[in-house]
Design a protein around this motif. Structure first.
Motif, PDB file in Angstrom:
ATOM      1  N   GLU A  94       1.422  -1.561  -0.485  1.00 12.20           N
ATOM      2  CA  GLU A  94      -0.196   0.208   0.321  1.00 12.20           C
ATOM      3  C   GLU A  94       1.101   0.871   0.038  1.00 12.20           C
ATOM      4  O   GLU A  94       0.769   2.635  -1.127  1.00 12.20           O
ATOM      5  N   ARG A  95       1.947   1.112   0.669  1.00 17.27           N
ATOM      6  CA  ARG A  95       2.804   2.770   0.561  1.00 17.27           C
ATOM      7  C   ARG A  95       3.651   2.847  -0.128  1.00 17.27           C
ATOM      8  O   ARG A  95       4.033   3.669  -0.830  1.00 17.27           O
ATOM      9  N   ALA A  96       3.586   1.608  -0.999  1.00 15.13           N
ATOM     10  CA  ALA A  96       4.742   1.299  -2.439  1.00 15.13           C
ATOM     11  C   ALA A  96       3.530   1.737  -3.473  1.00 15.13           C
ATOM     12  O   ALA A  96       4.673   3.009  -4.209  1.00 15.13           O
ATOM     13  N   LYS A  97       2.360   1.967  -3.492  1.00 17.43           N
ATOM     14  CA  LYS A  97       1.390   3.013  -3.975  1.00 17.43           C
ATOM     15  C   LYS A  97       1.592   3.907  -3.892  1.00 17.43           C
ATOM     16  O   LYS A  97       2.255   4.916  -5.010  1.00 17.43           O
ATOM     17  N   LEU A  98       1.663   4.726  -3.269  1.00 11.48           N
ATOM     18  CA  LEU A  98       1.830   6.320  -2.389  1.00 11.48           C
ATOM     19  C   LEU A  98       3.140   6.755  -3.013  1.00 11.48           C
ATOM     20  O   LEU A  98       2.620   7.623  -3.216  1.00 11.48           O
ATOM     21  N   ILE A  99       3.822   6.088  -2.367  1.00  3.63           N
ATOM     22  CA  ILE A  99       6.049   6.002  -3.132  1.00  3.63           C
ATOM     23  C   ILE A  99       5.510   6.124  -4.957  1.00  3.63           C
ATOM     24  O   ILE A  99       5.894   7.847  -5.041  1.00  3.63           O
ATOM     25  N   MET A 100       5.239   5.736  -5.244  1.00  5.57           N
ATOM     26  CA  MET A 100       5.542   5.630  -6.747  1.00  5.57           C
ATOM     27  C   MET A 100       3.842   6.977  -7.253  1.00  5.57           C
ATOM     28  O   MET A 100       4.691   7.837  -8.042  1.00  5.57           O
ATOM     29  N   GLU A 101       3.242   7.211  -6.389  1.00  2.47           N
ATOM     30  CA  GLU A 101       1.879   8.662  -7.000  1.00  2.47           C
ATOM     31  C   GLU A 101       3.260   9.164  -6.977  1.00  2.47           C
ATOM     32  O   GLU A 101       3.244  11.011  -7.398  1.00  2.47           O
ATOM     33  N   ASN A 102       3.481   9.734  -5.944  1.00  9.16           N
ATOM     34  CA  ASN A 102       4.312  11.316  -4.686  1.00  9.16           C
ATOM     35  C   ASN A 102       5.737  11.000  -6.121  1.00  9.16           C
ATOM     36  O   ASN A 102       5.567  12.283  -6.247  1.00  9.16           O
ATOM     37  N   LEU A 103       6.317   9.847  -5.984  1.00  5.86           N
ATOM     38  CA  LEU A 103       6.796  10.154  -7.118  1.00  5.86           C
ATOM     39  C   LEU A 103       7.207  10.336  -7.845  1.00  5.86           C
ATOM     40  O   LEU A 103       7.250  11.836  -9.168  1.00  5.86           O
ATOM     41  N   LEU A 104       5.823   9.829  -8.491  1.00  3.82           N
ATOM     42  CA  LEU A 104       5.601  10.725 -10.319  1.00  3.82           C
ATOM     43  C   LEU A 104       5.382  12.008 -10.428  1.00  3.82           C
ATOM     44  O   LEU A 104       5.424  12.785 -11.506  1.00  3.82           O
ATOM     45  N   ASP A 105       4.410  12.224  -9.451  1.00  4.85           N
ATOM     46  CA  ASP A 105       3.697  13.343  -9.801  1.00  4.85           C
ATOM     47  C   ASP A 105       4.421  14.669  -9.034  1.00  4.85           C
ATOM     48  O   ASP A 105       4.219  15.413  -9.683  1.00  4.85           O
ATOM     49  N   GLY A 106       5.546  14.072  -8.330  1.00  5.50           N
ATOM     50  CA  GLY A 106       6.855  15.832  -8.175  1.00  5.50           C
ATOM     51  C   GLY A 106       7.650  15.475  -8.750  1.00  5.50           C
ATOM     52  O   GLY A 106       8.080  16.969  -9.512  1.00  5.50           O
ATOM     53  N   VAL A 107       8.039  14.610  -9.623  1.00  4.60           N
ATOM     54  CA  VAL A 107       8.882  14.900 -11.171  1.00  4.60           C
ATOM     55  C   VAL A 107       8.027  15.519 -11.592  1.00  4.60           C
ATOM     56  O   VAL A 107       9.379  16.864 -12.573  1.00  4.60           O
ATOM     57  N   ILE A 108       6.956  15.448 -12.619  1.00  6.48           N
ATOM     58  CA  ILE A 108       6.441  16.373 -13.389  1.00  6.48           C
ATOM     59  C   ILE A 108       6.546  17.586 -12.298  1.00  6.48           C
ATOM     60  O   ILE A 108       6.930  18.963 -13.625  1.00  6.48           O
ATOM     61  N   GLU A 109       5.552  17.755 -11.282  1.00  2.00           N
ATOM     62  CA  GLU A 109       5.717  19.786 -10.680  1.00  2.00           C
ATOM     63  C   GLU A 109       7.315  20.375 -10.862  1.00  2.00           C
ATOM     64  O   GLU A 109       6.696  21.175 -10.967  1.00  2.00           O
TER      65      GLU A 109
END
Length: 274
Positions: A172-187
Motif C-alpha cells: 500500500e505504501r509502495a503505491k503511495l510512493i509511486m504516485e508521489n514520485l511521479l507527481d513530484g517529478v512532473i511538478e
C-alpha cells in the motif's frame, strides 16, 4: 433485570462499593497505573463504582450514556482497557459474594447468577466497544497522517529532487510512493531523483521490487533515478538475495548521490577559497 436483584444491589450498595474500592487498590501494582496520583485513582474508582450501580436502572433501555462518557474520559487520560474489564469482573465477584450471604432465596438461585452475569457482560461489551472504536479512529487518523508525511518528494536543487524513505515499505505504501514520485517529478520538472533508503530498516525482495518499479516509472517520464543510503548490511542482503539493481546508479550516502546528480545535470560543487 429482576426487580428483586436490583433492589438487593441497591440495598447493599454501600457494602459492595466499599469492598470493591478496597479490593481494587491491588490494581495499582500495574505499571500503567503507577503514574496516577493516589487522589485521582481513588476519585476515579469511586466514580466508576457509582456509574456501575447507576447502570442498573438503564440496562433494560440499552442506554449507558453516563458510563460511556466516563469511559471516554478514561480513554483521553490514557487509562488502560484492562482497568475497566478487571474492575467489572471484580465487581461481579463481590456482588455475588455479598448478596449470596443475604436471606433472600432468589439470591441463591441459578437465575440470580445469570442476572448478574448478563448485567456485567452487557457493561463489558459497551465499554470494550467504546475503547475499540476510539482506538480504531486513532489508528485511522495516525495512518492518514503517516501517509501524508511518509513519502515526500523534496526539490533540493534545480532539476534535482530527493525522496527520503523511512520505515517499513508495504504494498500500500509502495503505491503511495509511486504516485508521489511521479507527481513530484512532473511538478518540479526534475531530471534526477534520489531515493534515499537510509531510514528503511530492511530491504528484502519485495522492497527491492518496489524500488525498481519506482525507478522504471521515473525513467518513463524522462528522469533518472539514483538509489542512495545503501548501508553495508543492506548491500550484503541485496547481494545474498540476488537482487539486480544494476539498471540504475547507487551511492552509499545522500552527499555522494547529490554529487552524482549534479554531474548528470552538467554541474559540480566547487570550493571557493577565501
Amino acid at each position: 433485570m429482576n426487580p428483586n436483584v436490583r433492589d438487593q444491589i441497591l440495598e447493599h450498595r454501600t457494602t459492595i462499593s466499599e469492598t470493591w474500592l478496597e479490593e481494587i487498590k491491588s490494581f495499582r501494582s500495574d505499571d500503567s497505573l503507577q503514574n496516577i496520583t493516589d487522589t485521582m485513582y481513588e476519585n476515579t474508582n469511586r466514580e466508576f463504582v457509582d456509574k456501575i450501580v447507576q447502570s442498573i436502572e438503564v440496562v433494560q433501555q440499552e442506554s449507558n450514556e453516563e458510563l460511556v462518557q466516563f469511559a471516554e474520559r478514561l480513554i483521553q487520560l490514557g487509562w488502560p482497557l484492562h482497568y475497566i474489564t478487571r474492575g467489572l469482573q471484580k465487581f461481579r465477584t463481590i456482588t455475588i459474594d455479598v448478596l449470596s450471604e443475604t436471606d433472600d432465596d432468589y439470591c441463591q438461585s441459578k437465575e440470580f447468577f445469570q442476572e448478574i452475569e448478563e448485567w456485567i457482560d452487557n457493561l463489558v461489551n459497551v465499554l470494550v466497544n467504546q475503547y475499540s472504536g476510539s482506538w480504531e479512529n486513532t489508528v485511522f487518523l495516525q495512518k492518514m497522517a503517516l501517509k501524508e508525511l511518509s513519502a515526500p518528494l523534496i526539490p533540493v536543487f534545480d532539476k534535482i529532487s530527493v525522496m527520503p524513505l523511512v520505515g517499513t515499505i508495504d504494498t500500500e505504501r509502495a503505491k503511495l510512493i509511486m504516485e508521489n514520485l511521479l507527481d513530484g517529478v512532473i511538478e518540479h520538472r526534475s531530471q534526477v531523483v534520489l531515493i534515499d533508503i537510509t531510514g528503511v530498516p530492511v530491504v528484502d525482495t519485495m522492497v527491492a521490487h518496489h524500488i525498481i518499479q519506482a525507478s522504471e516509472a521515473v525513467r518513463l517520464v524522462g528522469a533518472k533515478c539514483i538509489l542512495v543510503g545503501i548501508r553495508p548490511e543492506i548491500a550484503q542482503t541485496i547481494v545474498n538475495l540476488g537482487i539486480d539493481l544494476g539498471k540504475f546508479p547507487t551511492q552509499s550516502s545522500l552527499k555522494k548521490g547529490i554529487e552524482s546528480a549534479l554531474e548528470m545535470t552538467n554541474r559540480e560543487i566547487i570550493d571557493i577559497e577565501g
